[in-house]
Design a protein around this motif. Structure first.
Motif, PDB file in Angstrom:
ATOM      1  N   HIS A 176     -85.056  33.434 -72.378  1.00 48.45           N
ATOM      2  CA  HIS A 176     -85.187  32.835 -71.048  1.00 48.45           C
ATOM      3  C   HIS A 176     -85.316  31.335 -71.231  1.00 48.45           C
ATOM      4  N   CYS A 191     -88.540  33.708 -75.717  1.00 46.20           N
ATOM      5  CA  CYS A 191     -87.737  34.851 -76.120  1.00 46.20           C
ATOM      6  C   CYS A 191     -88.676  35.976 -76.530  1.00 46.20           C
ATOM      7  N   ASP A 219     -81.272  33.558 -68.150  1.00 47.47           N
ATOM      8  CA  ASP A 219     -82.146  34.659 -68.585  1.00 47.47           C
ATOM      9  C   ASP A 219     -81.286  35.777 -69.146  1.00 47.47           C
ATOM     10  N   TYR A 220     -81.717  36.297 -70.254  1.00 46.64           N
ATOM     11  CA  TYR A 220     -81.006  37.445 -70.818  1.00 46.64           C
ATOM     12  C   TYR A 220     -82.043  38.462 -71.244  1.00 46.64           C
ATOM     13  N   LYS A 221     -81.955  39.653 -70.662  1.00 53.05           N
ATOM     14  CA  LYS A 221     -82.922  40.699 -70.982  1.00 53.05           C
ATOM     15  C   LYS A 221     -82.305  42.052 -70.644  1.00 53.05           C
ATOM     16  N   GLU A 273     -84.085  39.202 -76.332  1.00 48.05           N
ATOM     17  CA  GLU A 273     -84.014  38.636 -74.986  1.00 48.05           C
ATOM     18  C   GLU A 273     -84.341  37.164 -75.081  1.00 48.05           C
ATOM     19  N   ARG A 333     -80.769  27.585 -65.187  1.00 45.45           N
ATOM     20  CA  ARG A 333     -81.718  28.560 -65.754  1.00 45.45           C
ATOM     21  C   ARG A 333     -80.899  29.742 -66.263  1.00 45.45           C
TER      22      ARG A 333
END
Lengths: 660, 660
Positions: free
Chosen positions: B609, B259, B622-624, B607, B620
């Protein structure tokens, strides 16, 4: 003064040694595991005792090989380790020994007259349920640990050595058992060692049960085995030495017997020797093969034990090896009848010894075993064959198409035994009694044949065939009343149209039944012909089976193999029981022989002399020239002859002129 | 094509290795057996299979060390022995292998593509009850027998070597585990080897948990142990060599996490490494001490396992080691709560894997264990302390003067698990459901305090004290309804007047409960401060406990000893579960992840991942920068954010702009 002993969890010494014993069967050089379930000792054992001691002492908690451990002592913040000295100032301490053995028997020993381990310690299997620690007088020193069974050893020597069949044949003169050590071996050579209970077997490598090829060593220490003859053959020229030891359980005979037929004394001695050879960690069936513990064979051995040594220890050990521990998924030895004999044996053991502590300690296991029995009965409460069961009774033609009468009579007897045991353990006997009463009614309704005057084997096929077995049990266990027992003697046992018993195993039950009906003569005649027949054929111990018609080495064949017949079989000891119980006539009339009866019978003997063991003593009976004399060093005896009774006084010989 | 494997009786591989594992604890050079009951493998095992083969083949029935055996093949009158070739003409045969091992694990191996041993064989414990043979892919060659656990080994080297305190100190740079070999020893010398998870411990022979004095050898092969530092000291001048290996279970991580806080990635990696070190034959509590298998610790490890490796094998092995075999005389690890966790674990295992065969195979044992539980409840059906019980819940002040609320909620959860398992095994679930319903009513009546808005610990004393424990369970297991759960958050979990949880063990349950109520931030903050705090203090693996106020070597003290705190404890792996389950938000919605949900939450992270394992695949997330992307290679997924759901398609990345 405390006698320190090695201690362990009750029953686990027997389970551990049962595993060793049952891993030793050899068949033609091959391993032969037992055909039934075996059990394991508990790997984790706790031992506790609170001890007060007015002086400082240094103790060591010794453990046997394979046992790790930890010692916690009240008042000491840190724990101690085993096998190193611990000094305890004067005071009162709770000692807690935590043992762990992942491969064998957890056991420990503190050799101290204050803190020493013995039966006053409490042990658990790692749970909160503590029971009295187990120990035996055989393990009271640091050197002798309970993983090695405490046998005695005597050196023995061959009575003849002969060069034959490319090797050397050693004849030890009689059947024996023990380790053999062969020295002077060329390590590059192969040395063939062939054991024989007979000369023929020792010389027949192909067919001998037990043989071993030795190589790569100068001296071979061979494991204890049965033999009379040993044949040793080298590949190269060799000059070997052979040493042998007799390995045995050091129990002394109390009993003795002789009569006007000198052959009977000889038979009795061979029976006693045979029985000694088979009295080891447990009662074995035979020392060459199977070397296993069978409940049916043991049941008869318990009876003989009480008339030869009266040694409670071997009976207890054998019961515990057979009993194993719950959960029960299988009948004892896989045989339904054998579970029932084991239950009956526990009551018989108690009746002979008065050892209620033993019964109470193992009562939960017996209840679990009996629950297993009950869980597999049919809707009528009959013992039937379930998957994995073996309804044995005897090696004999019998209509086994449905429930068997003989099996139900045994079940009835076992239920009565459970009822008596339950009372001893302060539990409700009524369910067992009701079960026995229901069974009795059912057996009489379904199996009794009024026209044949006999119990039939089985009712489901409609064949209504009669064999001796159920009818022998009906007499032996007093299942039938006196009138019917007389009827059974006439129409079954003394009826030549009913197939004869062929196995010595069941023949013993028949003889017991006959003797109990006053027919001692039949037993005496068979002892002379059958047991005597073996001895005339050169037996130095009693065989598993004997066919008077067979010639020479034919005697040794059985189970389809030339040496399949064991030449030293425990059940051969039967005459010791029969003569002690029915000729000398000694039997307990109260638990633990608190009172006992001497009721001699001559049968076909003109005179007889003998001794029967009692707990803590014995009774000697002599009958000659119309004079009967009885002498005992125990209280509680009564002589009974010709419907008269005479009290026996401890230490005073009673002499009566009479005709027996 | 058949893959031959070593086979054994199900559960006995685990019981055998459990005995080995539990015999290895060392405390200051002393042995330390486990404080609970242990079990044994069945010594007698039967293996059967009928095989048809169109060609002649020669097979060998191999047995592992200590196992004797006998081979019976239909159509052959004489039996065969093990470990020698047997030639079978083309045909159909029933093979029956009778194994016996009186000291270890009976096992066998036929290396043949037709007759080979594998799970298609049936095995029994010597009784008639046959079940599917057990085997694992780790044992498929003659050389690797199942008595030796199949670890992997890598050579490791010290990162620093220092002459200090009269000896040499080797620093391996991080916590590790494995065998050490010391060469160049003068056999007449005493060489002192001291292991340390910390430098201080390695240099403190008196207080170090693990040390060993070596003498009489030139090369010492030391058993596998935990260490980062090793200090070696000779009596004489010496020039030693030291070699070490990392011994580990070769399981690959599937999961990952990072993160915007780089410290979190580091924490996550140390957590994963810590968890690997404790993932061995079974999940252990810590690799230095106790090296025992505890059900409470294992319960948490099962959760972490599913979010790191998703390895069903180690979960099954651990369940079986804890389960042992009937009869049950004691709670699992002696702790009442731990029995209940084990029962709950079985359902959780099934729900994660869909492995109904495992449940059915061991269902009789679980029923026996549960019967033990039921047999010790009080008249109201509550779990109470009986002799030998340990009502643990947590190392925490708690009113234990009567039945405990936390214990009853666990019992309620276990009863519900039993109900679900019963249905799976086609048995009647009603008794378990009724028990759970009765318990729920009782708990709400007796323990709920309307004024305190909380479940009290205990009602018998009248103290009506509140701790977090029962209330955490009430949230975690959805014992309370949504409204009451919110009430509990306010009045208990977020109420500083209620004593804080002090153990990482129970803190994990609290964090799970908080996250389940949407409070991910608390977990994230504690991960940064508590887990991050250890790493800032030099931890290379996660410790058993951490006090931010402590300084230097004070961190290593616990249980009243200077190095009592394990520096590599399995429950330190908790963040892997918490972040995978509640930040990445992945969880099963049907048995075996047939359907699953991804419900990410950012909490305090800007964020993040990461990857979470699924059976046979992974997901998987992902947050960004306001973009969430989710990609999985499994079917059945649903993304859930802000009360909206989006189907996840196998192999297609789903991207959504959103604010988490």
């Amino acid at each position: 003064m405390l006698q320190p002993k090695w201690i362990w969890y009750p029953g686990d010494f027997e389970i551990y040694h049962s595993n060793l014993v049952h891993s030793r069967r050899e068949d033609y050089g091959m391993e032969y595991p037992p055909v039934w379930m075996q059990y394991s000792p508990y790997p984790r054992v706790d031992c506790r005792k609170t001890v007060k001691c007015e002086e400082e002492r240094t103790i060591i908690v010794h453990t046997n090989p394979g046992t790790m451990g930890m010692v916690t002592i009240s008042g000491f913040p840190r724990h101690f380790t085993v096998n190193v000295p611990i000094t305890l100032p004067a005071g009162e301490y709770e000692l807690h020994l935590r043992l762990y053995n992942t491969t064998g028997l957890p056991s420990c020993f503190i050799d101290d007259t204050y803190y020493g381990t013995d039966e006053s310690w409490r042990v658990s299997n790692g749970s909160f349920n503590y029971v009295q620690a187990a120990a035996t007088p055989a393990y009271t020193t640091l050197e002798k640990t309970p993983d090695v069974f405490a046998f005695a050893y005597d050196e023995i020597r061959p009575v003849a050595v002969e060069e034959v069949a490319g090797g050397t044949l050693y004849d030890f003169g009689k059947e024996t058992f023990g380790p053999v050590c062969i020295g002077g071996i060329d390590p590059t050579d192969n040395v063939y060692v062939c054991y024989g209970e007979s000369r023929e077997e020792a010389l027949d490598w192909e067919n001998a049960y037990v043989h071993q090829m030795v190589s790569g060593v100068e001296t071979a220490h061979l494991v204890p085995r049965a033999f009379r003859y040993i044949h040793v053959r080298c590949g190269k020229k060799c000059d070997l030495t052979l040493q042998a030891q007799y390995e045995y359980l050091p129990i002394c005979d109390v009993a003795d017997f002789s009569c006007d037929d000198p052959m009977v004394e000889k038979i009795w001695d061979v029976c006693a020797y045979t029985f000694h050879l088979n009295s080891r960690e447990f009662f074995q069936d035979g020392i060459k093969r199977d070397r296993w513990v069978w409940s049916g064979d043991s049941y008869q051995s318990f009876m003989t034990n009480n008339y030869l040594y009266m040694d409670p220890e071997i009976t207890k050990r054998t019961i515990l090896a057979l009993l194993g521990k719950p959960p029960y998924d299988q009948h004892v030895n896989t045989i339904n009848d054998y579970t029932l004999y084991l239950i009956i044996s526990l009551w018989d053991y108690y009746f002979a010894t008065g050892d209620d502590a033993f019964v109470r300690l193992y009562w939960p296991r017996f209840k679990a075993l009996y629950a297993f029995v009950l869980g597999r009965l049919d809707e009528d409460g009959q013992m039937v064959q379930r998957p994995g069961d073996w309804i044995f009774i005897d090696w004999s033609e019998m209509d086994k198409s449905g429930p068997l009468c003989a099996e139900q009579i045994l079940l009835w007897k076992a239920a009565l035994s459970m009822a008596s045991l339950a009372i001893l353990c302060n539990e409700d006997a009524a369910p067992y009694r009701e079960q026995a009463a229901d069974l009795k009614k059912l057996i009489d309704e379904r199996y009794w044949d009024e026209e044949k005057h006999a119990y039939i084997d089985c009712y489901t096929s409609g064949k209504r065939s009669v064999t001796r077995h159920a009818n022998i049990f009906a007499i032996l266990y007093n299942f039938a009343d006196e009138a019917r027992k007389t009827e059974l003697m006439e129409h079954v046992l003394n009826n030549d149209a009913i197939t004869q018993i062929t196995t010595p195993y069941f023949k013993f039950f028949e003889l017991c039944a006959r003797c109990s009906m006053g027919d001692l003569a039949s037993a005496q005649k068979l002892i002379a012909s059958y047991w005597g027949g073996m001895i005339e054929n050169g037996a130095t111990s009693i065989w598993e089976q004997f066919d008077p018609q067979a010639k020479g080495a034919e005697h040794y064949a059985m189970y389809g193999t030339p040496y399949g017949c064991s030449l030293c079989h425990a059940w051969g000891g039967g005459p010791i029981y029969l003569l002690g119980r029915y000729c000398l006539g000694v039997y307990a009339t109260e638990v633990g022989y608190k009172t006992f009866c001497v009721q001699p019978a001559a049968g076909i003997y003109g005179e007889f002399h003998g001794v029967v063991p009692l707990p803590g003593g014995s009774v000697r009976v002599d009958y000659k020239d119309g004079t009967l004399s009885v002498l005992t060093d125990c209280d509680g005896g009564t002589l009974r002859i010709n419907n008269e009774t005479y009290p026996l006084h401890n230490g005073q010989k009673l002499e009566i002129n009479c005709t027996l």
